[in-house]
Design a protein around this motif. Structure first.
Motif, mmCIF file in Angstrom:
data_model
loop_
_atom_site.group_PDB
_atom_site.id
_atom_site.type_symbol
_atom_site.label_atom_id
_atom_site.label_comp_id
_atom_site.label_asym_id
_atom_site.label_seq_id
_atom_site.Cartn_x
_atom_site.Cartn_y
_atom_site.Cartn_z
ATOM 1 N N GLN A 88 0.820 -1.212 0.000
ATOM 2 C CA GLN A 88 0.000 0.000 0.000
ATOM 3 C C GLN A 88 0.857 1.267 0.000
ATOM 4 O OE1 GLN A 88 -2.375 0.052 3.561
ATOM 5 N NE2 GLN A 88 -0.698 -0.528 4.897
ATOM 6 N N LEU A 91 2.422 1.802 -3.380
ATOM 7 C CA LEU A 91 1.459 2.390 -4.309
ATOM 8 C C LEU A 91 1.368 3.906 -4.112
ATOM 9 C CD1 LEU A 91 -1.410 -0.280 -4.191
ATOM 10 C CD2 LEU A 91 0.328 0.038 -5.955
ATOM 11 N N ARG A 95 2.233 6.552 -6.941
ATOM 12 C CA ARG A 95 1.277 7.592 -7.323
ATOM 13 C C ARG A 95 1.912 8.977 -7.183
ATOM 14 N NH1 ARG A 95 -2.203 6.621 -3.793
ATOM 15 N NH2 ARG A 95 -3.462 5.172 -5.008
#
Length: 309
Positions: A88, A91, A95
């Motif tokens: 997580q 990510l 991003r």
């Protein structure tokens, strides 16, 4: 000149150099070194120390060496005490770099023609246009972001205009990566335009005329003449946009609604509601390490380009 004078002039200066604390330049630069130490080096050292501390039971931290903050970026402790890989945070990092890279590319795509247009204007008009480019800096960033919330939000300027053209009513362009990207491009656009403008303004116009005389169209002139000769300004603008974009907080918090976090909002959350200071400091140090790698790569690439020339 006699042989003795020639021999004396050819001998190297054997006088001992004064120690650095006897050098006036050392004392003249001392306030700058102290300011840099307190404003830059000391905060980084504190964050680095907190990143290897232990999380306190009720927030804060304890001065016990622990790498749990760095480990938490990739692994999380499961119910049985075993470490489980959690993507997580990777990510969020991906991003962040994706939005920062997209912001840099969009700003560059708009900055080059704008800077070229400004550089070809008369001096008086040129000064006015440069002033207009820097005008957003005179307004608080929070107000600028809230202005975009009014434009893109429900019942805002853009949805109302589209509704007038026949589109469905009640549309909203807020709380997504597109809204975050729009605000980031608007916020950091002047940081790209100004270095590119300074580089293009120094460009010799006869080179552009020579390119057209050799039957080069506008695209060839841009690719073969303008962009290579203005590369230092483009690189400087890319750094000025990309690096702050990595730590953006207001844009993803307000425009993105906090749904899709970036590294800046993640760090703010850990030092705020999450009350996990070592983890927040570890993320900050990881972000700084990635930025340093990017800057070193850019510097080495520029050095190789200069050596090749």
């Amino acid at each position: 000149m006699t042989d003795t004078a020639l021999h004396a002039s050819s001998e190297p200066d054997s006088a001992p150099r004064p120690r650095f604390w006897h050098d006036l330049s050392f004392w003249g630069l001392l306030p700058s070194w102290l300011l840099m130490g307190f404003a830059l080096i000391l905060p980084i050292a504190i964050i680095a120390a907190v990143s290897v501390a232990t999380r306190g039971a009720h927030g804060g931290f304890a001065w016990d060496f622990n790498l749990a903050g760095y480990r938490q970026i990739l692994w999380n402790e499961g119910w049985t005490g075993e470490l489980e890989f959690t993507p997580q945070y990777l990510l969020i990092i991906a991003r962040t770099f994706l939005l920062a890279g997209a912001t840099t590319l969009i700003c560059l795509a708009f900055a080059v023609p704008v800077a070229y247009f400004i550089s070809r204007q008369p001096p008086g008009r040129k000064a006015i246009l440069v002033y207009l480019v820097t005008l957003p800096f005179w307004v608080s960033m929070i107000l600028r972001v809230y202005a975009w919330m009014i434009i893109l939000g429900k019942d805002g300027t853009l949805p109302k205009a589209l509704e007038f053209l026949g589109f469905p009513a009640g549309m909203s362009f807020m709380f997504n990566d597109g809204a975050t990207l729009t605000a980031m491009v608007y916020t950091y656009m002047p940081l790209m335009v100004l270095p590119v403008f300074a580089s293009i303004e120094k460009l010799d116009g006869t080179l552009i005329e020579a390119s057209h005389d050799l039957y080069g169209n506008r695209w060839v002139t841009l690719r073969r003449v303008i962009l290579p000769l203005t590369a230092p300004g483009i690189v400087a603008g890319a750094i000025l946009v990309f690096v702050p974009s990595l730590g953006a907080v207001l844009e993803p918090s307000l425009m993105g609604g906090g749904k899709e976090m970036m590294m800046g909002t993640l760090i703010q959350l850990q030092f705020g509601g999450g009350r996990n200071w070592p983890f927040g400091a570890a993320i900050a140090m990881a972000l700084m390490a990635l930025v340093m790698l990017f800057l070193v790569f850019t510097a080495l690439r520029a050095a190789r380009r200069e050596a090749a020339q």
